[in-house]
Every structure is written in structure tokens, then in C-alpha cells.
Design a protein around this motif. Structure first.
Motif, PDB file in Angstrom:
ATOM      1  N   GLU A  20      -7.996 108.802 -33.119  1.00  0.00           N
ATOM      2  CA  GLU A  20      -6.911 107.637 -32.883  1.00  0.00           C
ATOM      3  C   GLU A  20      -7.368 106.316 -33.490  1.00  0.00           C
ATOM      4  OE1 GLU A  20      -7.227 107.224 -28.648  1.00  0.00           O
ATOM      5  OE2 GLU A  20      -6.221 108.829 -28.285  1.00  0.00           O
ATOM      6  N   ARG A  21      -6.647 105.714 -34.161  1.00  0.00           N
ATOM      7  CA  ARG A  21      -7.085 104.653 -35.025  1.00  0.00           C
ATOM      8  C   ARG A  21      -6.360 103.269 -34.155  1.00  0.00           C
ATOM      9  NH1 ARG A  21      -5.113 105.829 -40.015  1.00  0.00           N
ATOM     10  NH2 ARG A  21      -7.089 107.036 -40.377  1.00  0.00           N
ATOM     11  N   SER A  22      -7.234 102.456 -33.937  1.00  0.00           N
ATOM     12  CA  SER A  22      -6.647 100.970 -33.329  1.00  0.00           C
ATOM     13  C   SER A  22      -7.276  99.724 -34.082  1.00  0.00           C
ATOM     14  CB  SER A  22      -7.137 100.883 -31.812  1.00  0.00           C
ATOM     15  OG  SER A  22      -6.628 101.836 -31.186  1.00  0.00           O
ATOM     16  N   PHE A  23      -6.578  98.820 -34.209  1.00  0.00           N
ATOM     17  CA  PHE A  23      -6.943  97.637 -34.937  1.00  0.00           C
ATOM     18  C   PHE A  23      -7.209  96.475 -34.144  1.00  0.00           C
ATOM     19  CE2 PHE A  23      -5.147 100.449 -37.720  1.00  0.00           C
ATOM     20  CZ  PHE A  23      -5.954 100.153 -39.030  1.00  0.00           C
ATOM     21  N   PHE A  24      -8.301  95.747 -34.145  1.00  0.00           N
ATOM     22  CA  PHE A  24      -8.653  94.692 -33.469  1.00  0.00           C
ATOM     23  C   PHE A  24      -9.056  93.435 -34.456  1.00  0.00           C
ATOM     24  CE2 PHE A  24      -9.626  98.604 -31.222  1.00  0.00           C
ATOM     25  CZ  PHE A  24      -9.171  98.091 -29.943  1.00  0.00           C
ATOM     26  N   ARG A  25      -8.941  92.272 -33.795  1.00  0.00           N
ATOM     27  CA  ARG A  25      -9.632  91.127 -34.490  1.00  0.00           C
ATOM     28  C   ARG A  25     -10.525  90.438 -33.572  1.00  0.00           C
ATOM     29  NH1 ARG A  25      -7.848  86.317 -32.102  1.00  0.00           N
ATOM     30  NH2 ARG A  25      -5.621  86.486 -30.848  1.00  0.00           N
ATOM     31  N   PRO A  26     -11.844  90.345 -34.425  1.00  0.00           N
ATOM     32  CA  PRO A  26     -12.969  89.818 -33.392  1.00  0.00           C
ATOM     33  C   PRO A  26     -12.511  88.469 -32.900  1.00  0.00           C
ATOM     34  CG  PRO A  26     -13.587  89.975 -35.693  1.00  0.00           C
ATOM     35  CD  PRO A  26     -12.008  90.413 -35.666  1.00  0.00           C
ATOM     36  N   VAL A  27     -13.226  87.735 -32.052  1.00  0.00           N
ATOM     37  CA  VAL A  27     -13.217  86.436 -31.439  1.00  0.00           C
ATOM     38  C   VAL A  27     -14.633  86.096 -31.227  1.00  0.00           C
ATOM     39  CG1 VAL A  27     -12.596  84.848 -29.682  1.00  0.00           C
ATOM     40  CG2 VAL A  27     -11.060  86.731 -30.312  1.00  0.00           C
ATOM     41  N   PHE A  28     -15.076  84.839 -32.031  1.00  0.00           N
ATOM     42  CA  PHE A  28     -16.403  84.359 -31.934  1.00  0.00           C
ATOM     43  C   PHE A  28     -16.366  83.062 -31.471  1.00  0.00           C
ATOM     44  CE2 PHE A  28     -16.246  87.124 -35.844  1.00  0.00           C
ATOM     45  CZ  PHE A  28     -17.242  88.198 -35.344  1.00  0.00           C
ATOM     46  N   GLU A  29     -17.451  82.356 -30.988  1.00  0.00           N
ATOM     47  CA  GLU A  29     -17.689  81.058 -30.546  1.00  0.00           C
ATOM     48  C   GLU A  29     -17.080  80.307 -31.449  1.00  0.00           C
ATOM     49  OE1 GLU A  29     -20.571  79.730 -27.669  1.00  0.00           O
ATOM     50  OE2 GLU A  29     -21.596  81.734 -28.243  1.00  0.00           O
ATOM     51  N   SER A  67     -15.071  96.831 -40.384  1.00  0.00           N
ATOM     52  CA  SER A  67     -14.270  95.761 -40.435  1.00  0.00           C
ATOM     53  C   SER A  67     -13.827  95.476 -42.157  1.00  0.00           C
ATOM     54  CB  SER A  67     -14.993  94.491 -40.023  1.00  0.00           C
ATOM     55  OG  SER A  67     -15.032  94.557 -38.523  1.00  0.00           O
ATOM     56  N   PHE A  68     -12.664  94.822 -42.159  1.00  0.00           N
ATOM     57  CA  PHE A  68     -12.349  94.321 -43.410  1.00  0.00           C
ATOM     58  C   PHE A  68     -12.033  92.876 -43.542  1.00  0.00           C
ATOM     59  CE2 PHE A  68     -12.459  98.779 -44.484  1.00  0.00           C
ATOM     60  CZ  PHE A  68     -12.762  98.748 -45.975  1.00  0.00           C
ATOM     61  N   PRO A  69     -11.896  92.031 -44.472  1.00  0.00           N
ATOM     62  CA  PRO A  69     -11.845  90.763 -44.626  1.00  0.00           C
ATOM     63  C   PRO A  69     -10.112  90.393 -43.987  1.00  0.00           C
ATOM     64  CG  PRO A  69     -12.785  91.250 -46.499  1.00  0.00           C
ATOM     65  CD  PRO A  69     -12.326  92.556 -45.800  1.00  0.00           C
ATOM     66  N   SER A  70      -9.327  91.232 -44.222  1.00  0.00           N
ATOM     67  CA  SER A  70      -7.868  91.182 -43.894  1.00  0.00           C
ATOM     68  C   SER A  70      -7.236  92.748 -43.833  1.00  0.00           C
ATOM     69  CB  SER A  70      -7.084  90.477 -44.893  1.00  0.00           C
ATOM     70  OG  SER A  70      -7.131  91.222 -46.070  1.00  0.00           O
ATOM     71  N   LEU A  71      -5.947  92.773 -43.132  1.00  0.00           N
ATOM     72  CA  LEU A  71      -5.395  94.127 -43.208  1.00  0.00           C
ATOM     73  C   LEU A  71      -4.959  94.423 -44.613  1.00  0.00           C
ATOM     74  CD1 LEU A  71      -4.014  96.371 -41.504  1.00  0.00           C
ATOM     75  CD2 LEU A  71      -2.000  94.722 -41.121  1.00  0.00           C
ATOM     76  N   ALA A  72      -4.590  93.463 -45.361  1.00  0.00           N
ATOM     77  CA  ALA A  72      -4.281  93.870 -46.871  1.00  0.00           C
ATOM     78  C   ALA A  72      -5.628  94.386 -47.478  1.00  0.00           C
ATOM     79  CB  ALA A  72      -3.939  92.536 -47.509  1.00  0.00           C
ATOM     80  N   ALA A  73      -6.766  94.082 -47.366  1.00  0.00           N
ATOM     81  CA  ALA A  73      -7.971  94.481 -48.024  1.00  0.00           C
ATOM     82  C   ALA A  73      -8.250  95.880 -47.419  1.00  0.00           C
ATOM     83  CB  ALA A  73      -9.343  93.508 -47.511  1.00  0.00           C
ATOM     84  N   GLY A 102     -16.027  97.081 -47.179  1.00  0.00           N
ATOM     85  CA  GLY A 102     -15.882  96.869 -45.844  1.00  0.00           C
ATOM     86  C   GLY A 102     -17.014  96.767 -45.239  1.00  0.00           C
ATOM     87  N   ILE A 103     -17.229  96.440 -43.956  1.00  0.00           N
ATOM     88  CA  ILE A 103     -18.488  96.589 -43.431  1.00  0.00           C
ATOM     89  C   ILE A 103     -18.483  97.673 -42.091  1.00  0.00           C
ATOM     90  CG2 ILE A 103     -20.076  95.111 -41.893  1.00  0.00           C
ATOM     91  CD1 ILE A 103     -18.592  92.573 -43.095  1.00  0.00           C
ATOM     92  N   HIS A 104     -19.380  98.573 -42.240  1.00  0.00           N
ATOM     93  CA  HIS A 104     -19.151  99.470 -41.323  1.00  0.00           C
ATOM     94  C   HIS A 104     -20.171  99.283 -40.112  1.00  0.00           C
ATOM     95  CE1 HIS A 104     -18.565 103.571 -39.493  1.00  0.00           C
ATOM     96  NE2 HIS A 104     -17.945 103.876 -40.364  1.00  0.00           N
ATOM     97  N   HIS A 105     -19.708  99.372 -39.059  1.00  0.00           N
ATOM     98  CA  HIS A 105     -20.419  98.941 -37.942  1.00  0.00           C
ATOM     99  C   HIS A 105     -21.357 100.160 -37.231  1.00  0.00           C
ATOM    100  CE1 HIS A 105     -18.761  95.193 -38.358  1.00  0.00           C
ATOM    101  NE2 HIS A 105     -17.483  95.889 -38.119  1.00  0.00           N
TER     102      HIS A 105
END
Length: 101
Positions: free
Chosen positions: A92-101, A55-61, A34-37
Motif C-alpha cells: 500500500e502506498r500513502s502520501f503525507f506532508r511533514p509538519v515541523f515547528e 520524501s521528495f520536494p513536491s508531488l511533481a518531483a 529523493g531522500i530515503h528514510h
């Protein structure tokens, strides 16, 4: 990409222990793909709320990471630290998907 966001309720008397716990997990998440922020610890305002995101590349990862963490000795030691010290009261754990330009 999927980002896991954690909101912790911590024991404010265990802040240094929780900070140590967080530093352990930054390295562990990175080692396990993963990539820890980073962690955000209390400063002003509420003294018992902390945040973390990674973050991880996918939910499966991410799911593969969770499975690996259950048998990884360093992950188990980090889990044990939190259990033994009770520095984390709840989370609490929540999941998001980033949005970039």
C-alpha cells in the motif's frame, strides 16, 4: 515536501531477499532526487509486514521520479528482483506532508 509511506506484506521466507531489495531502493531513490528514510523490517510480532518512507520536494518531483524509474536500468533490475522472487506479496502506498515547528 511530500513523503511516500509504503506498507508491504512480504513473504517471511524471503526476508533476506526483501532486505536486499530495500537496500537497492534506498540508493536508487537518493540518486533520483529523493531522500530515503529507510526500511523497517519485521522483528517481533507480525513476521510479514515491512515499512518504508521516502520524501521528495513536491508531488511533481515524486511523479517525475516514478516516470524516470520506469526506464532506469537499475530500477528495472530491482523491480525484476521482486517479481522473480515474489518477496513482496502486496503493498500500500500513502502520501503525507511533514509538519515541523
Amino acid at each position: 515536501m511530500i513523503t511516500c509511506h509504503l506498507r508491504y506484506v512480504i513473504d517471511p521466507t524471503q526476508l533476506k531477499t526483501f532486505e536486499h531489495y530495500g537496500k537497492l531502493w534506498i540508493a536508487l531513490v537518493n540518486r533520483l532526487g529523493g531522500i530515503h528514510h529507510g526500511y523497517l523490517l519485521p522483528s517481533e510480532g507480525a513476521n510479514n509486514i515491512a515499512l518504508a518512507s521516502f520524501s521528495f520536494p513536491s508531488l511533481a518531483a515524486y511523479e517525475a521520479y516514478r516516470i524516470r524509474s520506469q526506464t532506469d536500468p537499475e530500477c528495472q533490475a530491482a523491480f525484476k528482483l521482486a517479481d522473480d522472487t515474489r518477496c513482496i506479496l502486496s503493498y500500500e502506498r500513502s502520501f503525507f506532508r511533514p509538519v515541523f515547528e
